[in-house]
Write a protein that holds these residues in place. Structure first.
Motif, PDB file in Angstrom:
ATOM      1  N   ASP A 183      21.314  73.860   9.953  1.00 36.80           N
ATOM      2  CA  ASP A 183      21.558  74.913   9.193  1.00 36.80           C
ATOM      3  C   ASP A 183      21.082  75.007   7.952  1.00 36.80           C
TER       4      ASP A 183
ATOM      5  N   GLU B 165      17.517  76.020   7.199  1.00 38.97           N
ATOM      6  CA  GLU B 165      17.354  77.443   6.947  1.00 38.97           C
ATOM      7  C   GLU B 165      17.750  78.007   5.618  1.00 38.97           C
TER       8      GLU B 165
ATOM      9  N   ARG C 115      15.488  79.792   2.920  1.00 41.28           N
ATOM     10  CA  ARG C 115      15.720  81.006   2.187  1.00 41.28           C
ATOM     11  C   ARG C 115      15.727  80.818   0.799  1.00 41.28           C
TER      12      ARG C 115
ATOM     13  N   SER D 297      20.689  83.194   8.130  1.00 43.00           N
ATOM     14  CA  SER D 297      19.998  83.902   9.328  1.00 43.00           C
ATOM     15  C   SER D 297      19.283  85.218   8.633  1.00 43.00           C
TER      16      SER D 297
ATOM     17  N   ARG E  54      10.420  73.252  11.532  1.00 41.81           N
ATOM     18  CA  ARG E  54      11.855  73.277  11.610  1.00 41.81           C
ATOM     19  C   ARG E  54      11.999  71.811  12.079  1.00 41.81           C
TER      20      ARG E  54
END
Length: 408
Positions: free
Chosen positions: A279, A282, A286, A343, A362
């Motif tokens: 997580d 991610e 961002r 997300s 990833r």
């Protein structure tokens, strides 16, 4: 009066843009989610900065990406600009194509990046990572960019494609020039594109004669339904996969590490909870993703984005980093929060051009951060007052160095 008002709506992109693009984005948001900008070389384009508008634009078939159309628009807008056949040849790949060409080209490479195929690379990625960290461990201060963030994804993509690792310095130098096209000189771009085109043409020719167990050799062969890439398509596909396959992951690792080292609480929280790394990756994507602006699109007819009326024959960029900091989508976008829900971020794009290598990026990032934080619990910036110097590229968001101290 009308002309004066129209001129005011064209925002100048200054030489300091790369130092802090969000300073520009914050000012531009008052003008709307899409606006016209002018660069210091006199060229102009439209930039989409709002999250909802960016997501829609990335999937809008009225914003075209076909390389032939792109060059026609540039030829009409800049008739005196030098022609570079080598650059044009390199750019005829799936990222610069529309259906049905894009559908055909993407199908030929999709099978190499399925989750199952990528997962099979984990042990080799972990092996490469361990070797790099072992070498780093012999020093107190290193440039994390040069010693870890660059060689990890470069080694992986070279092995995956079957590109000699010994040639990495040359193709990385060409990449830096071509990805900084807006700020590179015409002579630099032409020379780099010619040298890279020759290199890739020779590499493809060698794969035809001496194929190996690698992706590029596989692309040389006939596809499952009898389809086959032409020599030109092979060179441009190799260019895309080689460049996109390492440059983005390099800066995902470096930018994410830099963000963590600027916030010790986040660093310690992630070390204490390794299960949160997926997580966190991610959120790194961002918060300070590796791609600033998506590759260009163009209008073949007038289109409307929010309140902006964009004429035909205009270049349109989607600013991914701006969209990922839109306060209408993310509550505190300027703050790194590894526990936040990142997300929906657009770091890998959206729609049919969503990054084919996202699963690999990833995986490499998860392995890299897991091993880095475990091996070096006292990792910190070598200079607490370190201020990054950023590559002068609108496409790539990456630092030129990241000096860190590994031990107390």
């Amino acid at each position: 009066m009308a002309d004066t008002e129209a001129a005011k709506r064209i925002e100048l992109v200054g030489d300091d843009f790369h130092d802090d693009p969000h300073r520009y984005y914050e000012r531009w948001r008052a003008l709307g989610p899409a606006l016209e900008v002018r660069f210091t070389n006199g060229a102009s384009a439209w930039v989409v900065i709002g999250y909802a508008e960016a997501r829609a634009a990335l999937a809008d078939p009225h914003l075209h990406k076909d390389a032939r159309g792109i060059y026609e628009v540039f030829r009409r807008k800049f008739p005196d600009a030098p022609s570079d056949p080598s650059s044009q040849a390199l750019n005829h790949h799936m990222l610069n194509s529309d259906p049905p060409d894009h559908t055909r080209l993407r199908k030929l490479v999709n099978k190499a990046f399925t989750p199952r195929r990528v997962a099979a690379l984990r042990s080799r990625i972990e092996e490469i990572t361990t070797g790099l960290l072992d070498e780093m461990d012999r020093h107190d201060v290193v440039d994390l960019l040069q010693e870890f963030a660059i060689p990890l994804p470069v080694t992986v993509i070279c092995e995956l494609l079957g590109v000699p690792f010994a040639n990495r310095a040359a193709f990385q130098a060409w990449t830096k020039i071509l990805l900084g096209a807006m700020v590179s000189s015409d002579e630099q771009r032409v020379t780099a594109s010619q040298e890279m085109a020759r290199y890739l043409q020779d590499l493809v020719a060698d794969k035809r004669v001496r194929p190996g167990d690698d992706l590029l050799s596989g692309l040389v062969q006939v596809g499952d339904d009898g389809d086959q890439l032409s020599a030109g398509e092979l060179s441009s596909m190799a260019f895309l996969l080689l460049v996109a396959g390492h440059e983005t992951t390099v800066n995902l690792i470096a930018n994410g590490t830099h963000s963590l080292l600027r916030d010790r609480a986040q660093f310690e929280a992630l070390r204490a909870d390794p299960d949160a790394i997926a997580d966190a990756v991610e959120e790194f994507l961002r918060h300070d993703g590796p791609v600033g602006w998506a590759t260009l699109r163009y209008t073949a007819e007038p289109i409307r984005i929010a309140d902006a009326e964009i004429p035909a024959d205009e270049i349109v960029y989607v600013a991914l980093t701006a969209a990922n900091h839109d306060p209408d989508r993310y509550r505190t976008p300027e703050r790194l929060d590894i526990a936040a829900d990142a997300s929906g971020h657009l770091a890998f794009g959206h729609g049919i051009h969503f990054c084919v290598g996202a699963p690999l990026a990833r995986l490499e990032a998860k392995v890299a951060f897991s091993a880095l934080l475990q091996r070096f619990p006292n990792l910190r910036l070598a200079d607490p007052d370190f201020t990054p110097r950023w590559q002068p590229s609108f496409l790539i968001r990456g630092m030129t160095e990241l000096p860190v101290r590994l031990h107390d």
